[in-house]
Design a protein around this motif. Structure first.
Motif, PDB file in Angstrom:
ATOM      1  N   ILE A  23       0.827  -1.279   0.123  1.00  0.00           N
ATOM      2  CA  ILE A  23      -0.079  -0.082  -0.022  1.00  0.00           C
ATOM      3  C   ILE A  23       0.780   1.300  -0.323  1.00  0.00           C
ATOM      4  CG2 ILE A  23      -2.299  -0.909   0.788  1.00  0.00           C
ATOM      5  CD1 ILE A  23       0.451   0.734   3.431  1.00  0.00           C
ATOM      6  N   GLY A  24       2.200   0.986  -0.111  1.00  0.00           N
ATOM      7  CA  GLY A  24       3.003   2.353  -0.405  1.00  0.00           C
ATOM      8  C   GLY A  24       2.716   3.372   0.889  1.00  0.00           C
ATOM      9  N   ARG A  25       2.395   4.599   0.442  1.00  0.00           N
ATOM     10  CA  ARG A  25       2.163   5.515   1.504  1.00  0.00           C
ATOM     11  C   ARG A  25       0.693   5.897   1.505  1.00  0.00           C
ATOM     12  NH1 ARG A  25       7.098   8.536   1.948  1.00  0.00           N
ATOM     13  NH2 ARG A  25       5.881   9.876   3.502  1.00  0.00           N
ATOM     14  N   LEU A  26       0.029   5.041   1.369  1.00  0.00           N
ATOM     15  CA  LEU A  26      -1.710   5.285   1.362  1.00  0.00           C
ATOM     16  C   LEU A  26      -2.144   5.219   2.816  1.00  0.00           C
ATOM     17  CD1 LEU A  26      -3.570   2.941  -1.202  1.00  0.00           C
ATOM     18  CD2 LEU A  26      -3.402   5.565  -0.957  1.00  0.00           C
ATOM     19  N   ASP A 155     -11.085   7.934   1.372  1.00  0.00           N
ATOM     20  CA  ASP A 155     -10.087   8.533   2.095  1.00  0.00           C
ATOM     21  C   ASP A 155      -9.107   9.075   1.283  1.00  0.00           C
ATOM     22  OD1 ASP A 155     -11.604   8.368   4.650  1.00  0.00           O
ATOM     23  OD2 ASP A 155     -10.672   6.142   4.595  1.00  0.00           O
ATOM     24  N   LEU A 156      -9.286  10.055   0.264  1.00  0.00           N
ATOM     25  CA  LEU A 156      -8.133  10.513  -0.796  1.00  0.00           C
ATOM     26  C   LEU A 156      -6.848  11.000  -0.241  1.00  0.00           C
ATOM     27  CD1 LEU A 156      -8.615  10.807  -3.803  1.00  0.00           C
ATOM     28  CD2 LEU A 156      -9.089  13.287  -3.273  1.00  0.00           C
ATOM     29  N   VAL A 157      -5.906  10.194  -0.702  1.00  0.00           N
ATOM     30  CA  VAL A 157      -4.590  10.527  -0.305  1.00  0.00           C
ATOM     31  C   VAL A 157      -3.829  11.056  -1.390  1.00  0.00           C
ATOM     32  CG1 VAL A 157      -2.487   9.470   0.477  1.00  0.00           C
ATOM     33  CG2 VAL A 157      -4.773   8.455   1.418  1.00  0.00           C
ATOM     34  N   PRO A 158      -2.995  12.395  -1.091  1.00  0.00           N
ATOM     35  CA  PRO A 158      -2.288  12.768  -2.028  1.00  0.00           C
ATOM     36  C   PRO A 158      -1.148  12.223  -2.657  1.00  0.00           C
ATOM     37  CG  PRO A 158      -2.028  14.017  -0.049  1.00  0.00           C
ATOM     38  CD  PRO A 158      -2.998  12.990   0.355  1.00  0.00           C
ATOM     39  N   VAL A 159      -1.288  11.124  -3.124  1.00  0.00           N
ATOM     40  CA  VAL A 159      -0.211  10.544  -3.737  1.00  0.00           C
ATOM     41  C   VAL A 159      -0.451   9.765  -5.074  1.00  0.00           C
ATOM     42  CG1 VAL A 159      -0.815   8.160  -2.714  1.00  0.00           C
ATOM     43  CG2 VAL A 159       1.535   8.494  -3.201  1.00  0.00           C
ATOM     44  N   VAL A 190      -4.621  13.183   4.239  1.00  0.00           N
ATOM     45  CA  VAL A 190      -5.735  12.579   3.585  1.00  0.00           C
ATOM     46  C   VAL A 190      -6.946  13.425   3.587  1.00  0.00           C
ATOM     47  CG1 VAL A 190      -6.433  12.037   6.021  1.00  0.00           C
ATOM     48  CG2 VAL A 190      -7.333  10.621   4.174  1.00  0.00           C
ATOM     49  N   THR A 191      -7.800  13.587   2.863  1.00  0.00           N
ATOM     50  CA  THR A 191      -9.134  13.992   2.696  1.00  0.00           C
ATOM     51  C   THR A 191     -10.181  13.087   2.488  1.00  0.00           C
ATOM     52  OG1 THR A 191      -7.985  15.923   1.300  1.00  0.00           O
ATOM     53  CG2 THR A 191     -10.519  15.833   1.464  1.00  0.00           C
TER      54      THR A 191
END
Lengths: 205, 205
Positions: A23-26, A155-159, A190-191
């Motif tokens: 999941i990397g940086r999620l 949960d929107l992650v800026p990646v 996260v948004t």
């Protein structure tokens, strides 16, 4: 009955995991804040930013059951018999894992072999007025196509991940319209967004 | 110099167009509101919700130039010689379209044949202190990979397309971290988000 809501952390380009299921940086947002949230698993404590903590508490407090697929169940070995957030789990599978069930006789897990619609019905029966969460990926995609979802939590992650496993797996829909987000909460990395699924879509109309 | 910002409407699953370059319901938010916004093209007037109108006006007022690829240029036939938002356009191309240039001698279009980095430099020279917008797709992906972007603007539309053309084309990066959004404005059928690209990423570090 309670609502049925798909939920997952997702990269800006739409992925919930890399192709190899890492999941990397999620999930950075689960460990980068000052609010400690213990889980039913002694080994796992979340550390959330205050806005994420408030959002997460309300989400978990409202949950009555979780529907997941067999892949995730196997990947986590059934969370050792109790899901991290402590709710009963309904697993969509072709075959009940007999050995696992024998080894975990009291685990609040249910195995449904006649499809995702039956699994959601079972989860709703367990959850009563509480929310049924659906894990992202193929299962969420099937639920969307069958009109079983009331909302989609992202949960929107800026990646940006470039490639990976999509939130709704391989959707065969031409186009699905969701509603404007009714929740938009900014955490740290996260948004939190919640998109209602319109009646027409949620009942296959 | 002004900032370099990629910008596009994007579906929840990360697409800026379908595979056949049509846009489905992605641009609904440009025509579903009560605020009339004329463009330099008499035939095109936008009708935006008040929050989208305010966001859009500020965006357009700050723009000094636009960088796009040859595909989009050809698809729109160079917007007839003047881009809808009225700014000079720098086109990344392998070959200057001589016939078009001859037919539009006064059009504020520049054709750059030595790559995207040179095109952005040219656009910055034209824009001065104003913003350079970069269209999404392959060009935006190349700019991201080259560390040329200061921010990524996403007009997030609550629609799922299933497949299509990704915002950053085919990224070859393993993972790119953006910053938390500094803008989050809810319109009607769109959420306007602006993600800064951290220094380290924006200079290839």
């Amino acid at each position: 009955m309670g609502q049925v809501i798909a939920s997952a952390s997702m990269s800006l380009d739409g992925y919930i995991a890399k192709d190899d299921n890492t999941i990397g940086r999620l999930f950075d947002w689960l460990q980068n804040g000052e609010v400690e949230l213990p889980t039913v698993d002694d080994r796992i404590t979340f550390h959330l930013s205050p806005p994420s903590a408030a959002y997460w508490r309300e989400w978990v407090d409202g949950l009555g059951a979780l529907v997941c697929g067999r892949t995730l169940f196997d990947f986590t070995d059934g969370w050792g018999g109790l899901h991290t957030i402590g709710v009963p789990v309904v697993v969509v599978t072709h075959q009940v894992p007999g050995d696992w069930v024998e080894a975990h006789p009291d685990a609040p897990f249910h195995f449904v072999t006649d499809g995702v619609e039956a699994a959601v019905a079972k989860a709703q029966e367990i959850a009563g007025l509480r929310t049924v969460a659906v894990t992202a990926g193929t299962i969420a995609g099937q639920c969307l196509e069958l009109g079983l979802l009331d909302a989609v939590a992202i949960d929107l992650v800026p990646v940006l991940m470039g490639t990976g496993r999509a939130y709704f797996g391989g959707l065969s829909l031409d186009e699905a319209l969701l509603g404007d987000p009714t929740v938009c909460i900014q955490g740290d990395r996260v948004t939190h967004l919640l998109f209602p699924v319109p009646e027409a879509s949620s009942h296959g109309g």
